[in-house]
Design a protein around this motif. Sequence first.
Motif, mmCIF file in Angstrom:
data_model
loop_
_atom_site.group_PDB
_atom_site.id
_atom_site.type_symbol
_atom_site.label_atom_id
_atom_site.label_comp_id
_atom_site.label_asym_id
_atom_site.label_seq_id
_atom_site.Cartn_x
_atom_site.Cartn_y
_atom_site.Cartn_z
ATOM 1 N N PRO A 143 0.820 -1.230 0.000
ATOM 2 C CA PRO A 143 0.000 0.000 0.000
ATOM 3 C C PRO A 143 0.843 1.264 0.000
ATOM 4 N N PHE A 144 1.959 1.256 0.706
ATOM 5 C CA PHE A 144 2.844 2.422 0.725
ATOM 6 C C PHE A 144 3.392 2.706 -0.665
ATOM 7 N N PHE A 145 3.868 1.667 -1.354
ATOM 8 C CA PHE A 145 4.410 1.864 -2.699
ATOM 9 C C PHE A 145 3.337 2.362 -3.663
ATOM 10 N N LYS A 146 2.133 1.842 -3.530
ATOM 11 C CA LYS A 146 1.038 2.279 -4.395
ATOM 12 C C LYS A 146 0.699 3.747 -4.128
ATOM 13 N N ALA A 147 0.637 4.129 -2.845
ATOM 14 C CA ALA A 147 0.307 5.509 -2.489
ATOM 15 C C ALA A 147 1.392 6.469 -2.973
ATOM 16 N N THR A 148 2.652 6.032 -2.891
ATOM 17 C CA THR A 148 3.755 6.862 -3.378
ATOM 18 C C THR A 148 3.654 7.055 -4.884
ATOM 19 N N CYS A 149 3.307 5.996 -5.583
ATOM 20 C CA CYS A 149 3.119 6.095 -7.042
ATOM 21 C C CYS A 149 1.984 7.059 -7.375
ATOM 22 N N VAL A 150 0.907 7.008 -6.607
ATOM 23 C CA VAL A 150 -0.223 7.915 -6.831
ATOM 24 C C VAL A 150 0.231 9.360 -6.705
ATOM 25 N N TYR A 151 1.046 9.641 -5.676
ATOM 26 C CA TYR A 151 1.533 11.008 -5.476
ATOM 27 C C TYR A 151 2.326 11.491 -6.696
ATOM 28 N N PHE A 152 3.261 10.657 -7.158
ATOM 29 C CA PHE A 152 4.122 11.086 -8.263
ATOM 30 C C PHE A 152 3.385 11.089 -9.603
ATOM 31 N N VAL A 153 2.415 10.217 -9.775
ATOM 32 C CA VAL A 153 1.654 10.191 -11.034
ATOM 33 C C VAL A 153 0.728 11.404 -11.120
ATOM 34 N N LEU A 154 0.025 11.713 -10.027
ATOM 35 C CA LEU A 154 -0.882 12.862 -10.038
ATOM 36 C C LEU A 154 -0.106 14.177 -10.065
ATOM 37 N N TRP A 155 0.961 14.239 -9.281
ATOM 38 C CA TRP A 155 1.851 15.422 -9.250
ATOM 39 C C TRP A 155 1.046 16.719 -9.210
ATOM 40 N N LEU A 156 0.175 16.837 -8.208
ATOM 41 C CA LEU A 156 -0.685 18.008 -8.086
ATOM 42 C C LEU A 156 0.167 19.265 -7.891
ATOM 43 N N PRO A 157 -0.162 20.357 -8.540
ATOM 44 C CA PRO A 157 0.665 21.572 -8.463
ATOM 45 C C PRO A 157 0.742 22.121 -7.043
ATOM 46 N N SER A 158 1.954 22.418 -6.609
ATOM 47 C CA SER A 158 2.141 22.957 -5.261
ATOM 48 C C SER A 158 1.664 24.399 -5.154
ATOM 49 N N SER A 159 1.458 25.041 -6.300
ATOM 50 C CA SER A 159 0.985 26.424 -6.299
ATOM 51 C C SER A 159 -0.492 26.544 -5.965
ATOM 52 N N SER A 160 -1.194 25.404 -5.955
ATOM 53 C CA SER A 160 -2.629 25.410 -5.644
ATOM 54 C C SER A 160 -2.913 24.459 -4.493
ATOM 55 N N PRO A 161 -2.566 24.857 -3.257
ATOM 56 C CA PRO A 161 -2.761 23.963 -2.114
ATOM 57 C C PRO A 161 -4.239 23.711 -1.837
ATOM 58 N N SER A 162 -4.534 22.483 -1.452
ATOM 59 C CA SER A 162 -5.907 22.106 -1.126
ATOM 60 C C SER A 162 -5.868 20.913 -0.200
ATOM 61 N N TRP A 163 -7.017 20.594 0.374
ATOM 62 C CA TRP A 163 -7.081 19.419 1.251
ATOM 63 C C TRP A 163 -6.874 18.133 0.460
ATOM 64 N N VAL A 164 -7.232 18.161 -0.828
ATOM 65 C CA VAL A 164 -6.998 16.980 -1.669
ATOM 66 C C VAL A 164 -5.504 16.747 -1.844
#
Length: 240
Positions: free
Chosen positions: A17-38
């Motif tokens: 689960p940790f590896f999958k969650a890490t992959c999700v973070y890097f795949v989505l790569w949400l912009p840091s300029s738009s902080p949100s709870w998501v």
Amino acid sequence: MVSPVTVVKSEGPKLVPFFKATCVYFVLWLPSSSPSWVSALIKCLPIFCLWLFLLAHGLGFLLTHPSATRIFVGLVFSAIGDAFLIWQDQGYFVHGMLMFAVTHMLYASAFGMRPLGLRTGLLMVILSGLCYAFLYPNLTGAFTYIVGVYVAIIGFMGWRAMAGLQLVGAAWRWTELAAGTGALLFIVSDLTIALDKFCFPVPYSRALIMSTYYAAQMFIALSAVESREPVEDYRLSKAK
């Protein structure tokens, strides 16, 4: 001594689960300029999975092994720090630093004070001093003191993680190697943050920071799998 192959077979599935969650973070790569709870949730998700990794060993394991409990609590503070840093440009950078300072103190406490490892400690003092001396000309206001205290705390954590590291001999354990590796990666991650924020833009800084950070937390969580108390007892018995 536990074989690394045995470790991979026994602990690897719990880390999926940790590896999958890490992959999700890097795949989505949400912009840091738009902080949100998501974006905060996505960033914290791998740390949540490390909570589950430790809990998968049983609540009784955490309750009977203080070092593992401290690492678990450290991961909780890490997640809070991660959330604060999502909004660092809105004035929450210091709040994140405070959470991670608590994390490092908990990790240092988990790693213990035996063996003392004075040579390792001296090396960490020198390296920490050099890092702070490099950062100092670029620090202003309260950060002059806050960063100094933080460098001292993470340096202390690194010392305690690596003081007991032995690659040969009867006292060798893979958990100590994991702790040392995790501490080193954490220092690299935080140093990159400091350089990028206070000194100069670091190329691909976010990728470097987050990859070393997630790896550091994984290794430190792995170091909690075996209790440190029996090894301390072993060394005490050898000293008598």
